[in-house]
Design a protein around this motif. Sequence first.
Motif, short mmCIF file in Angstrom:
data_model
loop_
_atom_site.label_atom_id
_atom_site.label_comp_id
_atom_site.label_asym_id
_atom_site.label_seq_id
_atom_site.Cartn_x
_atom_site.Cartn_y
_atom_site.Cartn_z
N THR A 60 10.40 4.71 1.87
CA THR A 60 9.90 5.93 1.24
C THR A 60 10.34 5.93 -0.22
O THR A 60 11.52 5.71 -0.51
CB THR A 60 10.45 7.19 1.94
N ALA A 61 9.39 6.17 -1.10
CA ALA A 61 9.69 6.32 -2.52
C ALA A 61 9.76 7.81 -2.83
O ALA A 61 8.90 8.57 -2.38
CB ALA A 61 8.62 5.65 -3.37
N THR A 62 10.77 8.21 -3.59
CA THR A 62 10.95 9.62 -3.95
C THR A 62 11.07 9.73 -5.46
O THR A 62 11.80 8.97 -6.10
CB THR A 62 12.24 10.18 -3.29
N SER A 63 10.35 10.69 -6.03
CA SER A 63 10.42 10.89 -7.47
C SER A 63 11.82 11.31 -7.86
O SER A 63 12.60 11.79 -7.04
CB SER A 63 9.39 11.95 -7.92
N ASN A 64 12.14 11.12 -9.12
CA ASN A 64 13.48 11.44 -9.63
C ASN A 64 13.67 12.92 -9.88
O ASN A 64 14.80 13.39 -9.98
CB ASN A 64 13.73 10.69 -10.95
N ARG A 65 12.57 13.64 -10.00
CA ARG A 65 12.65 15.07 -10.29
C ARG A 65 11.51 15.79 -9.62
O ARG A 65 10.58 15.17 -9.10
CB ARG A 65 12.64 15.31 -11.80
N LYS A 66 11.56 17.08 -9.63
CA LYS A 66 10.53 17.91 -9.03
C LYS A 66 9.22 17.73 -9.81
O LYS A 66 9.22 17.77 -11.04
CB LYS A 66 10.96 19.38 -9.07
N ASN B 270 4.53 4.48 -9.43
CA ASN B 270 4.24 5.38 -10.54
C ASN B 270 3.62 6.64 -9.99
O ASN B 270 2.57 6.59 -9.34
CB ASN B 270 3.28 4.72 -11.53
N PHE B 271 4.25 7.77 -10.24
CA PHE B 271 3.68 9.06 -9.86
C PHE B 271 2.87 9.56 -11.05
O PHE B 271 3.39 9.62 -12.17
CB PHE B 271 4.79 10.06 -9.49
N THR B 272 1.62 9.89 -10.81
CA THR B 272 0.72 10.31 -11.89
C THR B 272 0.07 11.64 -11.54
O THR B 272 0.10 12.09 -10.39
CB THR B 272 -0.40 9.27 -12.11
N ASP B 273 -0.53 12.26 -12.56
CA ASP B 273 -1.33 13.45 -12.30
C ASP B 273 -2.76 13.01 -11.96
O ASP B 273 -3.05 11.81 -11.92
CB ASP B 273 -1.28 14.42 -13.48
N LYS B 274 -3.66 13.95 -11.75
CA LYS B 274 -5.02 13.60 -11.33
C LYS B 274 -5.78 12.83 -12.40
O LYS B 274 -6.74 12.13 -12.11
CB LYS B 274 -5.80 14.84 -10.91
N SER B 275 -5.34 12.90 -13.66
CA SER B 275 -5.98 12.17 -14.75
C SER B 275 -5.37 10.79 -14.96
O SER B 275 -5.80 10.05 -15.83
CB SER B 275 -5.89 12.97 -16.05
N GLY B 276 -4.35 10.46 -14.19
CA GLY B 276 -3.71 9.16 -14.32
C GLY B 276 -2.56 9.12 -15.30
O GLY B 276 -2.01 8.05 -15.56
N ASN B 277 -2.18 10.27 -15.84
CA ASN B 277 -1.06 10.32 -16.77
C ASN B 277 0.26 10.22 -16.00
O ASN B 277 0.44 10.87 -14.97
CB ASN B 277 -1.09 11.63 -17.56
N LEU B 278 1.16 9.40 -16.49
CA LEU B 278 2.43 9.12 -15.83
C LEU B 278 3.35 10.34 -15.84
O LEU B 278 3.60 10.93 -16.89
CB LEU B 278 3.11 7.94 -16.53
N LEU B 279 3.84 10.70 -14.63
CA LEU B 279 4.77 11.82 -14.49
C LEU B 279 6.19 11.34 -14.22
O LEU B 279 7.15 11.93 -14.69
CB LEU B 279 4.33 12.72 -13.33
N ASP B 280 6.32 10.28 -13.42
CA ASP B 280 7.63 9.78 -13.04
C ASP B 280 7.48 8.35 -12.50
O ASP B 280 6.38 7.94 -12.12
CB ASP B 280 8.26 10.67 -11.96
N THR C 132 0.85 -1.20 0.00
CA THR C 132 0.00 0.00 0.00
C THR C 132 0.88 1.24 0.00
O THR C 132 2.04 1.20 0.46
CB THR C 132 -0.94 0.04 1.22
N LEU C 133 0.33 2.32 -0.51
CA LEU C 133 1.05 3.59 -0.57
C LEU C 133 0.29 4.64 0.21
O LEU C 133 -0.94 4.64 0.24
CB LEU C 133 1.21 4.05 -2.02
N GLY C 134 1.05 5.55 0.82
CA GLY C 134 0.45 6.68 1.51
C GLY C 134 0.08 7.77 0.51
O GLY C 134 -0.01 7.53 -0.70
N VAL C 135 -0.10 8.96 1.02
CA VAL C 135 -0.44 10.11 0.18
C VAL C 135 0.86 10.84 -0.16
O VAL C 135 1.64 11.18 0.74
CB VAL C 135 -1.41 11.06 0.92
N PRO C 136 1.11 11.10 -1.44
CA PRO C 136 2.34 11.79 -1.82
C PRO C 136 2.40 13.21 -1.26
O PRO C 136 1.36 13.88 -1.17
CB PRO C 136 2.30 11.83 -3.35
N LYS D 252 10.51 17.34 -4.83
CA LYS D 252 10.29 15.98 -5.33
C LYS D 252 9.15 15.35 -4.54
O LYS D 252 8.99 15.61 -3.35
CB LYS D 252 11.55 15.13 -5.19
N ALA D 253 8.36 14.51 -5.21
CA ALA D 253 7.26 13.83 -4.54
C ALA D 253 7.81 12.66 -3.73
O ALA D 253 8.67 11.92 -4.19
CB ALA D 253 6.25 13.33 -5.56
#
Length: 169
Positions: free
Chosen positions: A148-154, A120-130, A87-91, A98-99
């Motif tokens: 903890t998972a951290t995105s690769n970029r801001k 997978n970090f996504t936007d509210k529409s489900g499009n992949l960001l990172d 399970t994942l928490g809230v980013p 970075k998320a």
Amino acid sequence: MAVRKKWTRGTAGAALALAVGVAAAGCSGSNSSGNTSGVASKAASAASSAAASLASQGGEALASASAQARNKLDSVKNGVKAKDDVTLGVPAPDSAGKATVKVTAKNTADSAKSFAVQVNFTDKSGNLLDVTVATVKDVGAGASGEATATSNRKLTGEVHAVVGSALRY
């Protein structure tokens, strides 16, 4: 991708506005050569090239992150699919923008195991960001472990986190 698309569309829109503005300025007055369409065309071409270059850089960063995540998962030996045990928490953004998201893995095996989790970090529409992979190490039998998972970029805007895949090993 949607954030990148919005940004690219915004950049392209700004480029178009610049080109229209240059053309309009050229039409309202005259330059020494009288060639206003050439000036507008050059401005539009330069702006279009800049927008395409920026979009390409964003796409390359996502492709690189995806490839790195796939390589990490492919390096796991004797992994068992365990997506339902994660399970994942809230980013939330870290100090660098970075998320970050808490990853919790429940070990349903009868001995200690580790987990490789693709986030997978996504936007509210489900499009992949990172994309990134977090490792939850040495989780005891019947216990849960965290990482903890951290995105690769801001990342900006509304960011969501989804388990892409998870392996228990």
